[in-house]
Design an enzyme around this catalytic site. Structure first.
Site, PDB file in Angstrom:
ATOM      1  N   ARG A 168      36.196  44.949  31.615  1.00  0.00           N
ATOM      2  CA  ARG A 168      37.384  45.757  31.573  1.00  0.00           C
ATOM      3  C   ARG A 168      37.090  46.249  29.536  1.00  0.00           C
ATOM      4  O   ARG A 168      37.665  47.575  28.925  1.00  0.00           O
ATOM      5  CB  ARG A 168      38.992  44.873  31.370  1.00  0.00           C
ATOM      6  CG  ARG A 168      39.172  44.642  32.448  1.00  0.00           C
ATOM      7  CD  ARG A 168      40.330  43.421  32.386  1.00  0.00           C
ATOM      8  NE  ARG A 168      41.285  44.242  33.713  1.00  0.00           N
ATOM      9  CZ  ARG A 168      42.509  43.240  34.111  1.00  0.00           C
ATOM     10  NH1 ARG A 168      42.786  42.637  33.333  1.00  0.00           N
ATOM     11  NH2 ARG A 168      42.506  43.468  35.359  1.00  0.00           N
ATOM     12  N   LYS A 197      48.426  38.769  54.097  1.00  0.00           N
ATOM     13  CA  LYS A 197      49.805  38.878  54.649  1.00  0.00           C
ATOM     14  C   LYS A 197      50.522  40.785  54.751  1.00  0.00           C
ATOM     15  O   LYS A 197      50.470  41.106  53.306  1.00  0.00           O
ATOM     16  CB  LYS A 197      50.736  38.377  53.556  1.00  0.00           C
ATOM     17  CG  LYS A 197      50.907  36.556  54.068  1.00  0.00           C
ATOM     18  CD  LYS A 197      51.819  35.996  52.882  1.00  0.00           C
ATOM     19  CE  LYS A 197      51.394  34.165  53.043  1.00  0.00           C
ATOM     20  NZ  LYS A 197      51.895  33.495  51.909  1.00  0.00           N
ATOM     21  N   GLY A 226      41.780  43.087  43.344  1.00  0.00           N
ATOM     22  CA  GLY A 226      40.923  42.378  43.599  1.00  0.00           C
ATOM     23  C   GLY A 226      39.507  41.575  44.532  1.00  0.00           C
ATOM     24  O   GLY A 226      38.829  41.449  44.444  1.00  0.00           O
ATOM     25  N   GLY A 231      48.257  45.882  40.737  1.00  0.00           N
ATOM     26  CA  GLY A 231      49.486  45.972  40.741  1.00  0.00           C
ATOM     27  C   GLY A 231      49.528  47.639  40.494  1.00  0.00           C
ATOM     28  O   GLY A 231      49.894  47.991  41.423  1.00  0.00           O
TER      29      GLY A 231
END
Length: 397
Positions: free
Chosen positions: A36, A195, A352, A375
């Site tokens: 990053r 999920k 990720g 996110g």
């Protein structure tokens, strides 16, 4: 574009408040992965080259509006200086930023201490944002990964100064616009992971946007079970069966082809080189787990990729962490990389597990764009407005 870039700004002699994401892993006081940090280098060096003074605003961890010494940006300073090849001065307080010493003025780059030490940051407090804005002449947001947060340093401040996107933010927005805004069609999306419940908004939005949706990983088991197929001891969400059927019905209504496994790789244990077998999708034994898609499924996925001009990828197709259950993910990723390299496909991926899977497959470098935004990347794919991006479009009031 409805937002400005560094190319649209006159930076000479200007203090440029630059929101960055250098929230990197640190162990024993040392940065263990500087990715990053490395990704903000083009923006910072470009500001310097254009005669501006970069004042970096960043967060580290979750101090929740309090000073937590273990979350000081001081630990990141050596890695930041090394990546930039320039002198960087840490400014420990806003009082210090408002009254810079001669030593601080002499530094090439200034770094404000962890912005989340201040309660006004996460509250998106306008008075706090005004205090930040008074430190500079221009605001540059280079932290797409924090753009889904309506915080003072990502949202409120952009309305108080002439604002633009940094190089990393610019690249991210352009890649996502190419993938979902005005894409070349047909568009194929790969969505995997454990999920369905964590990706409901994503799936619901994608079936309206893409031509084909490939579903893999544990969530594919939920869709298979929702169709009445036995999935043995496989990971699945029993309470999501109705939702899965609703998503399939919506896809059919919108003309989106949902691609689920046609054959499966099953095992009795989740372990490296576990005994396994490949079966038709309706033949999963009661005591077995589905851990990957089989070769017939891969063939169908490859056919979809061959027909596509744009690919969006989020999540692996199987239990990619261990062999042999990484086969479907590896094969699909490498094929997508090959088509991208040949100029036949625009491929954008993020998340990720996705980044880890594409790196493991040796395919990441050939994708058009790999997002590390987490996110924010998911919320963009879900069709949500991101406060940090919306603020750049709105401009100074």
């Amino acid at each position: 574009m409805s937002w400005k870039t560094l190319d649209d700004m006159n930076l000479r002699g200007k203090r440029v408040l630059t929101r960055v994401d250098i929230n990197v892993p640190v162990e024993a006081g040392r940065v263990t992965d500087a990715t990053r940090i490395e990704r903000i280098v083009p923006t910072v060096l470009d500001i310097l080259a254009k005669g501006g003074k970069p004042i970096l605003i960043a967060h580290f961890g979750r101090p929740k509006g309090k000073v937590v010494l273990d979350l000081s940006l001081r630990a990141i300073l050596p890695a930041l200086q090394g990546a930039l090849g320039r002198s960087v001065r840490l400014i420990e307080t806003l009082d210090g930023a408002e009254n810079l010493t001669a030593e601080a003025e002499a530094a090439d780059v200034l770094l404000l201490e962890n912005i989340r030490f201040y309660p006004g940051e996460e509250a998106n407090d306008e008075e706090f944002a005004a205090r930040l804005a008074a430190l500079g002449d221009i605001y540059c947001n280079d932290a797409f990964s924090a753009a889904h947060r309506a915080h003072a340093s990502t949202a409120a401040i952009a309305h108080l100064l002439p604002s633009c996107a940094g190089r990393l933010m610019q690249a991210e927005l352009q890649a996502l616009e190419a993938a979902l805004g005005t894409p070349k069609r047909p568009v194929v999306a790969v969505v995997g992971g454990a999920k369905v419940s964590t990706k409901l908004d994503l799936l619901s939005n994608l079936v309206e946007q893409v031509d084909s949706l490939i579903i893999g990983g544990g969530m594919a088991n939920t869709f298979l079970a929702a169709q009445g197929l036995h999935v043995g001891k496989s990971l699945r969400e029993r309470d999501m069966a109705k939702t899965a059927r609703e998503i399939m019905a919506k896809a059919a209504d919108k003309g989106c082809d949902i691609i689920l496994p046609a054959d499966i790789v099953v095992a009795r244990e989740f372990a490296e080189d576990a005994s396994h077998e490949t079966l038709a999708v309706h033949l999963c034994p009661d005591d077995a787990m589905i851990l990957d898609a089989g070769p017939q499924s891969v063939k169908r996925i490859v056919e979809a990729l061959d027909a596509a001009r744009t690919l969006i990828w989020n999540g692996p197709l199987g239990a990619f962490e261990i062999a042999p259950f990484d086969a479907a993910t590896n094969a699909a990723a490498r094929h997508a990389a090959e088509r991208t390299r040949a100029g036949q496909l625009i491929s954008v991926a993020g998340g990720g597990d996705t980044v880890a899977a594409l790196n493991r497959a040796g395919a990441a470098e050939d994708f058009t764009y790999i997002s590390t935004a987490g996110g924010a990347f998911l919320e963009w794919m879900e069709g949500k407005d991101l406060p940090g991006v919306a603020a750049l479009k709105g401009g100074a009031r």
